[in-house]
Design a protein around this motif. Structure first.
Motif, PDB file in Angstrom:
ATOM      1  N   ASN A 105       0.907  -1.317  -0.187  1.00 41.29           N
ATOM      2  CA  ASN A 105       0.005  -0.155  -0.033  1.00 41.29           C
ATOM      3  C   ASN A 105       0.784   1.353  -0.041  1.00 41.29           C
ATOM      4  O   ASN A 105       0.918   2.115   1.055  1.00 41.29           O
ATOM      5  N   PRO A 106       1.581   1.391  -1.183  1.00 37.22           N
ATOM      6  CA  PRO A 106       2.614   2.379  -1.303  1.00 37.22           C
ATOM      7  C   PRO A 106       1.903   4.128  -0.906  1.00 37.22           C
ATOM      8  O   PRO A 106       2.699   4.841  -0.568  1.00 37.22           O
ATOM      9  N   ASP A 107       0.735   4.125  -1.259  1.00 37.64           N
ATOM     10  CA  ASP A 107       0.188   5.605  -0.988  1.00 37.64           C
ATOM     11  C   ASP A 107      -0.110   5.973   0.380  1.00 37.64           C
ATOM     12  O   ASP A 107      -0.504   6.931   0.689  1.00 37.64           O
ATOM     13  N   GLU A 108      -0.179   5.013   1.215  1.00 37.01           N
ATOM     14  CA  GLU A 108      -0.252   5.316   2.579  1.00 37.01           C
ATOM     15  C   GLU A 108       0.819   4.692   3.570  1.00 37.01           C
ATOM     16  O   GLU A 108       0.719   3.741   4.175  1.00 37.01           O
ATOM     17  N   PRO A 109       1.995   5.638   3.708  1.00 43.90           N
ATOM     18  CA  PRO A 109       2.956   5.085   4.460  1.00 43.90           C
ATOM     19  C   PRO A 109       2.676   4.879   5.935  1.00 43.90           C
ATOM     20  O   PRO A 109       1.822   5.686   6.567  1.00 43.90           O
ATOM     21  N   LEU A 110       3.297   4.167   6.427  1.00 38.41           N
ATOM     22  CA  LEU A 110       3.295   3.599   7.852  1.00 38.41           C
ATOM     23  C   LEU A 110       3.933   4.818   8.630  1.00 38.41           C
ATOM     24  O   LEU A 110       5.311   4.926   8.729  1.00 38.41           O
ATOM     25  N   ILE A 111       3.413   5.151   9.749  1.00 39.08           N
ATOM     26  CA  ILE A 111       4.171   6.293  10.685  1.00 39.08           C
ATOM     27  C   ILE A 111       4.671   5.738  12.007  1.00 39.08           C
ATOM     28  O   ILE A 111       3.568   5.256  12.748  1.00 39.08           O
ATOM     29  N   PRO A 112       5.810   5.518  12.341  1.00 43.03           N
ATOM     30  CA  PRO A 112       6.193   4.700  13.577  1.00 43.03           C
ATOM     31  C   PRO A 112       6.406   5.935  14.536  1.00 43.03           C
ATOM     32  O   PRO A 112       7.181   6.732  14.409  1.00 43.03           O
ATOM     33  N   GLU A 113       5.576   5.727  15.593  1.00 34.76           N
ATOM     34  CA  GLU A 113       5.448   6.651  16.693  1.00 34.76           C
ATOM     35  C   GLU A 113       4.830   6.250  17.836  1.00 34.76           C
ATOM     36  O   GLU A 113       4.107   5.240  17.986  1.00 34.76           O
ATOM     37  N   ASP A 114       5.226   6.722  19.096  1.00 39.57           N
ATOM     38  CA  ASP A 114       4.638   6.518  20.418  1.00 39.57           C
ATOM     39  C   ASP A 114       4.985   7.510  21.390  1.00 39.57           C
ATOM     40  O   ASP A 114       5.624   8.550  21.157  1.00 39.57           O
ATOM     41  N   GLU A 115       3.938   7.492  22.390  1.00 38.47           N
ATOM     42  CA  GLU A 115       4.099   8.425  23.635  1.00 38.47           C
ATOM     43  C   GLU A 115       4.175   7.906  24.907  1.00 38.47           C
ATOM     44  O   GLU A 115       3.286   7.008  24.894  1.00 38.47           O
ATOM     45  N   ASP A 116       4.675   8.391  25.994  1.00 38.34           N
ATOM     46  CA  ASP A 116       4.390   7.741  27.235  1.00 38.34           C
ATOM     47  C   ASP A 116       4.381   8.885  28.176  1.00 38.34           C
ATOM     48  O   ASP A 116       5.175  10.038  27.958  1.00 38.34           O
TER      49      ASP A 116
END
Length: 170
Positions: A105-116
């Motif tokens: 699904n190259p049109d929807e890149p995956l975003i690696p993120e997190d918060e604590d």
């Protein structure tokens, strides 16, 4: 012709923050040490991971994190009077990397993120003023009409600043 199906790309960053004062009450001026662990739980390398703790001023960048790799950071914060008065010390950290292209699904890149977020508890606010009055008589025996001077000492024994203290001596 054999066509291999690409592996599903899974992108997940995990960031955790711990406090060395967890479960304890902290007073104004005390230093809290935070440990931040960033882990790449993805099955691909994540690039340009930014780790930000705005409260303590920690801003780090990890050029690349292989799948399963962990990085640890330590930062500190000195408790302020405002936090004691507010009744809590909140501290958040975020970690985010460059978007990862999913070949399926190259049109929807995956975003690696997190918060604590970590919440530490300040000591209870205690307000106590100690007033001491000392007389300075000119002689050991005071007679009518003698002028007596007094020193009045006010000591703040509180764990916070006390404002607009008014002393009345009737």
């Amino acid at each position: 012709t054999v066509t291999d199906e690409p592996v599903d790309v899974e992108v997940e960053l995990d960031v955790t923050k711990t406090s060395d004062k967890e479960g304890q009450q902290v007073a104004e001026g005390e230093t809290i040490t935070y440990t931040i662990v960033v882990e790449n739980k993805s099955n691909v390398t994540v690039y340009n991971v930014k780790v930000d703790d705005d409260k303590t001023g920690l801003h780090e960048e990890i050029a690349s994190m292989a799948a399963g790799e962990k990085k640890t950071f330590t930062t500190t914060w000195v408790v302020t009077e405002a936090e004691v008065l507010a009744g809590e010390i909140l501290n958040s950290v975020t970690a985010a990397g460059d978007p990862v292209v999913d070949p399926k699904n190259p049109d929807e890149p995956l975003i690696p993120e997190d918060e604590d977020t970590v919440t530490d508890e300040p000591v209870d606010v205690e307000v106590e003023l100690d007033v001491t009055k000392i007389s300075h008589a000119p002689t050991p025996v005071v007679r009518e009409g003698d002028l007596i001077f007094y020193t009045i000492l006010v000591e703040n024994k509180s764990n916070v600043t006390v404002y607009n203290v008014k002393v009345d001596d009737d």
